[in-house]
Design a protein around this motif. Structure first.
Motif, PDB file in Angstrom:
ATOM      1  N   VAL A   1       1.861 -10.545  40.636  1.00 33.82           N
ATOM      2  CA  VAL A   1       2.670  -9.394  40.226  1.00 33.82           C
ATOM      3  C   VAL A   1       1.886  -8.474  39.294  1.00 33.82           C
TER       4      VAL A   1
ATOM      5  N   ILE B   1       0.765  -4.620  40.226  1.00 37.73           N
ATOM      6  CA  ILE B   1       1.180  -3.478  39.416  1.00 37.73           C
ATOM      7  C   ILE B   1      -0.050  -2.689  38.973  1.00 37.73           C
TER       8      ILE B   1
ATOM      9  N   GLY C   1       2.760  -3.618  29.789  1.00 44.09           N
ATOM     10  CA  GLY C   1       3.610  -4.294  30.754  1.00 44.09           C
ATOM     11  C   GLY C   1       3.227  -5.753  30.878  1.00 44.09           C
TER      12      GLY C   1
ATOM     13  N   ASP D   1       4.226  -9.533  33.064  1.00 46.59           N
ATOM     14  CA  ASP D   1       5.040 -10.230  34.052  1.00 46.59           C
ATOM     15  C   ASP D   1       5.375 -11.613  33.514  1.00 46.59           C
TER      16      ASP D   1
ATOM     17  N   ASP E   1       8.525  -7.193  33.876  1.00 46.95           N
ATOM     18  CA  ASP E   1       8.864  -7.507  35.265  1.00 46.95           C
ATOM     19  C   ASP E   1       9.132  -9.007  35.304  1.00 46.95           C
TER      20      ASP E   1
ATOM     21  N   LYS F   1      12.836  -4.359  34.501  1.00 46.33           N
ATOM     22  CA  LYS F   1      13.084  -4.063  35.912  1.00 46.33           C
ATOM     23  C   LYS F   1      13.363  -5.370  36.675  1.00 46.33           C
TER      24      LYS F   1
ATOM     25  N   ASN G   1      15.527  -7.672  39.576  1.00 45.83           N
ATOM     26  CA  ASN G   1      16.400  -7.516  40.735  1.00 45.83           C
ATOM     27  C   ASN G   1      17.762  -8.125  40.371  1.00 45.83           C
TER      28      ASN G   1
ATOM     29  N   THR H   1      16.857  -3.418  40.615  1.00 46.16           N
ATOM     30  CA  THR H   1      16.605  -3.105  42.017  1.00 46.16           C
ATOM     31  C   THR H   1      17.601  -3.847  42.904  1.00 46.16           C
TER      32      THR H   1
ATOM     33  N   GLY I   1       8.595  -3.958  44.960  1.00 44.97           N
ATOM     34  CA  GLY I   1       9.001  -4.059  43.563  1.00 44.97           C
ATOM     35  C   GLY I   1       7.848  -3.837  42.600  1.00 44.97           C
ATOM     36  N   ASP I   2       6.656  -4.291  42.983  1.00 46.25           N
ATOM     37  CA  ASP I   2       5.482  -4.092  42.134  1.00 46.25           C
ATOM     38  C   ASP I   2       5.129  -2.608  42.049  1.00 46.25           C
TER      39      ASP I   2
ATOM     40  N   SER J   1       7.535  -1.047  39.624  1.00 44.50           N
ATOM     41  CA  SER J   1       7.142  -1.326  38.240  1.00 44.50           C
ATOM     42  C   SER J   1       5.996  -0.418  37.804  1.00 44.50           C
TER      43      SER J   1
END
Length: 309
Positions: free
Chosen positions: A39, A43, A136, A138, A161, A182, A184, A220, A251-252, A255
């Protein structure tokens, strides 16, 4: 120094697809492909292709896969000085064997090296992190490392994320310390303890996150778009119909678009629109990151969105 720094995982995805019916216990002729994933790495690559000023902090094995992954990012202009290649470790890998109709028959994963993204690695990157406009992370990062980052970067906005519902648990107790998140729907349920079945539930989850201190929330909704909320407004942006080559990595890309939008000063609705368009570009490729990802292609993809609430 980079405007954006991402801390997270590198992985290699190896996929085998037999030409005929898969026969256990035998060597099956077929096609084998390998691509880079993770991830945090995805990104980062998306941001580099968007033209962002970006650095990456991570750990991988000092093996061929790890070295090539770092070289690929460096060639795109990513700052990779804080990607540590560790002797005696394998780069994180996911190996899947498909059957003749393309469904997964079996898989193996080795993600042990991601646990080696340590406090010591973060310490070495602190000068870079403290000068970044946003950082950021993950949720491959273990809880101890996440909290250390929060403590050391109290003046720097943090983006999360969550990666997956199980890994979201690592960030749950500290969710209010992130500027932007972010998740889901599944990850949002874990982080909020709110069952999300409809738009009313989405709004309740959004209010929960804002009440905890989060400034911007993007949830999302897979093919149904994205819910967004800050202290002033909320809404849902939905995609139009498009030919999807692969949803992997969408999704990445979203982000990456959030991080890029923060640096460029976009408001929350503009950010959500930009993220949806970036996801649309991502889904036009079979790889986790579309080699054609760019600001130009994202702008052209905005016509794909058909509804703003």
């Amino acid at each position: 120094m980079s405007d954006i720094t991402v801390i997270g995982g590198i992985a290699a995805d190896i996929e085998g697809h037999p030409y005929d019916v898969l026969k256990p216990g035998e060597s099956n002729p077929g096609k084998i492909s390998i691509s880079y994933g993770g991830v945090g790495r995805n990104i980062t690559e998306n941001l580099a292709r968007m033209g962002a000023s970006i650095s990456f902090v991570s750990a991988a094995g000092n093996d061929f896969v790890g070295r090539m992954a770092v070289q690929e990012l460096a060639a795109l202009g990513v700052g990779v000085e804080n990607v540590h290649l560790i002797e005696g470790e394998n780069t994180a890998m996911y190996l899947s064997i498909l059957n003749s109709i393309g469904d997964m028959e079996m898989a193996l994963c080795n993600m042990d090296v991601l646990e080696r993204i340590s406090v010591e690695i973060i310490n070495k990157a602190l000068p870079l992190l403290k000068r970044s406009k946003i950082v950021g992370i993950d949720a491959n990062l273990i809880e101890e490392v996440q909290t250390y980052i929060m403590d050391k970067l109290q003046e720097v906005p943090l983006f999360l994320d969550p990666v997956s519902a199980p890994k979201a648990e690592r960030s749950k107790k500290y969710i209010g310390r992130f500027h932007t998140i972010k998740p889901n729907i599944g990850e949002a349920q874990v982080l909020s303890d709110i069952e999300i079945a409809d738009e009313k539930d989405l709004s309740e989850a959004g209010k929960y996150f804002i009440s905890k201190g989060v400034k911007r929330v993007f949830i999302t909704l897979n093919a149904r778009g994205v819910y967004y909320k800050d202290e002033a407004e909320e809404g849902i942006i939905r995609p139009g119909k498009t030919k999807i080559v692969s949803a992997t990595g969408a999704g990445d890309a979203f982000s990456a678009a959030i991080l890029d939008s923060f640096v460029k000063g976009r408001d929350i609705k503009e950010t959500a629109l930009y993220g949806m368009a970036a996801s649309g570009v991502a889904m036009e490729s079979k790889t986790a990151v579309n080699p054609n990802m760019s600001i130009k292609n994202i702008e052209e993809k905005k016509h794909w969105i058909y509804q703003l609430d």
